[in-house]
Design a protein around this motif. Sequence first.
Motif, PDB file in Angstrom:
ATOM      1  N   ASP A 158       9.413 -46.698 -80.045  1.00 54.88           N
ATOM      2  CA  ASP A 158       9.294 -45.554 -79.132  1.00 54.88           C
ATOM      3  C   ASP A 158       7.912 -44.902 -79.164  1.00 54.88           C
ATOM      4  N   ILE A 159       7.240 -44.972 -80.314  1.00 51.15           N
ATOM      5  CA  ILE A 159       5.928 -44.322 -80.384  1.00 51.15           C
ATOM      6  C   ILE A 159       4.938 -45.033 -79.452  1.00 51.15           C
ATOM      7  N   PHE A 160       5.062 -46.353 -79.357  1.00 52.45           N
ATOM      8  CA  PHE A 160       4.152 -47.089 -78.459  1.00 52.45           C
ATOM      9  C   PHE A 160       4.565 -46.898 -77.004  1.00 52.45           C
ATOM     10  N   LYS A 161       5.866 -46.870 -76.781  1.00 50.29           N
ATOM     11  CA  LYS A 161       6.349 -46.605 -75.415  1.00 50.29           C
ATOM     12  C   LYS A 161       5.825 -45.257 -74.941  1.00 50.29           C
ATOM     13  N   ALA A 162       5.941 -44.261 -75.818  1.00 52.92           N
ATOM     14  CA  ALA A 162       5.532 -42.905 -75.436  1.00 52.92           C
ATOM     15  C   ALA A 162       4.040 -42.848 -75.138  1.00 52.92           C
ATOM     16  N   HIS A 187       1.825 -45.309 -74.474  1.00 56.12           N
ATOM     17  CA  HIS A 187       1.145 -46.248 -73.577  1.00 56.12           C
ATOM     18  C   HIS A 187       1.859 -46.502 -72.259  1.00 56.12           C
ATOM     19  N   ASN A 188       3.085 -46.016 -72.118  1.00 54.80           N
ATOM     20  CA  ASN A 188       3.769 -46.154 -70.829  1.00 54.80           C
ATOM     21  C   ASN A 188       3.880 -44.775 -70.186  1.00 54.80           C
TER      22      ASN A 188
END
Lengths: 451, 89
Positions: free
Chosen positions: B81-85, B87-88
Amino acid sequence: MFTNFEILETINMVEKEHLDIRTITMGLSLLSCVRDSAEATATAVYDLVCKRAENIVKTADELSGEYGIPIVNKRISVTPVSLITAAFPEKSGLVGKALDDAAERLGIDFLGGYSALVHKSTADYERKFIQTIPEVLATTKRLCSSVNVGSTKSGINMEAVRLMGETFKEAARLTADSDGMGAAKLVAFCNAVEDNPFMAGAFHGVGEADVVVNVGVSGPGVVKCALEKIPDANLTDAAEMIKRTAFKITRAGQLVAKEAAKRLGAEFGIVDLSLAPTPAVGDSVAAILEELGIETVGGHGTTAALAMLNDAVKKGGVMASSKVGGLSGAFIPVSEDIGMIRAAEKGAITLDKLEAMTCVCSVGLDMIAVPGDTPATTIAAIIADEAAIGMINQKTTAVRIIPAPGKKVGDEVNFGGLLGRAPVMPVHSCDSSKLINRGGSIPAPIHSFKN
Amino acid sequence: MKAIVTVTGKDKQGIIAKVSSFLASKGANIEDISQTVMGEYFAMIMMVEVVGSDGDLAALAKECSEMGKTIGMDIHMQHEDIFKAMHNV
């Protein structure tokens, strides 16, 4: 999904560029703790804080481990204490002590809300409450205090301003053995916000829910590193880069805030989009301004660069979070920013330049050490100037100033840890006492009448 | 829940074998993997499915990082979720 580059970028931000969640602050309403004596109120306050916030440190550590982002501080803000001790203001210190004890038991570094809101005028119980502040700050470790002395809607309460000049002096005097540490835990505000997660000025407003989680993000180092990648870009492109970086930082804050609120059984309050420096190398707001092209922060052009930085951070952050609030902007505390400390030591940055800078960023004259013999009326006048900037510009301004006992210009104060160290800076020696002693209030400005 | 594991450091023999058998021993299933060597620098990124509840991931992430130290590599395990948050949009 996301690319390998994006994954490594996030890891780099944490590992090398000091990206962190600066604070998870739980706001707690103490209104249900009012009892018929100070002793009973203090007990109720201690019990409530210990119960509602018992998992704050554990939850923050878990989230930090899962997301791989450090969560530096776990803190609590409470309803302004003057409101719950109005029936026995002289004994407010008992509640202050109870809050400090609760903070110690929970293992958190600061708890804010030993506060009074006197922006229009000072009620008798508030005057008595403010008089307890220096003693309480000297006898507690983790408790922070703030007083709102003005607002755009109500003008500036000059009696409160005078009182705060004396309060800063006394708070420093009573903590002379620690360079006036008491004053470093005290803030005078204009247009104080009710959902600020940052210390020392955090308190839990009466318009808030019972239990709220507010999160402050940070990352001056990340912004500086992003700008280093485009050293010759024009300012339009630099602003765009800051915006994009602020977006990413804030998204991390939003994720942590929502998840923390869920796990702690609290309402998700706000994300505060602030660039908050620490004394660590590579975590400096001053370094961003210097990266933009000013040899030493404080030089001509600093205010313009800061205005751009502050605005770009907000633009990037606002889109990244569903609820934005708090102070939201770049912080320029002198003792907590290695670039500011160096500039102050060189004499490149002065109190006057800092005041100008506060017109375009949050929050105000922050963590500034001045000579111990500075008159209380001069400190009050500094607070009045700063409050006027906030009142006219419809923004929050604050003063956290340390009249360091026994120190003179060129000496240094050292608080250690996040509060850092600061050279003692000169103030103007001319007398402002007549203005301060006139009393009354500065009426609300014409543009506050919007109804 | 899904987590991203990154393994970086100086290239040497047996990194993938050691990391993947460690993950298997912890019940983490590797769903995607990409790996490259640039000069002497080894970089591997994996998406893994981790069974467990809140709190378990933090403990496993710590174990991964400690295991990395024993083979001289930097290993991070983070909730996806940290990367989703970040970078998306």
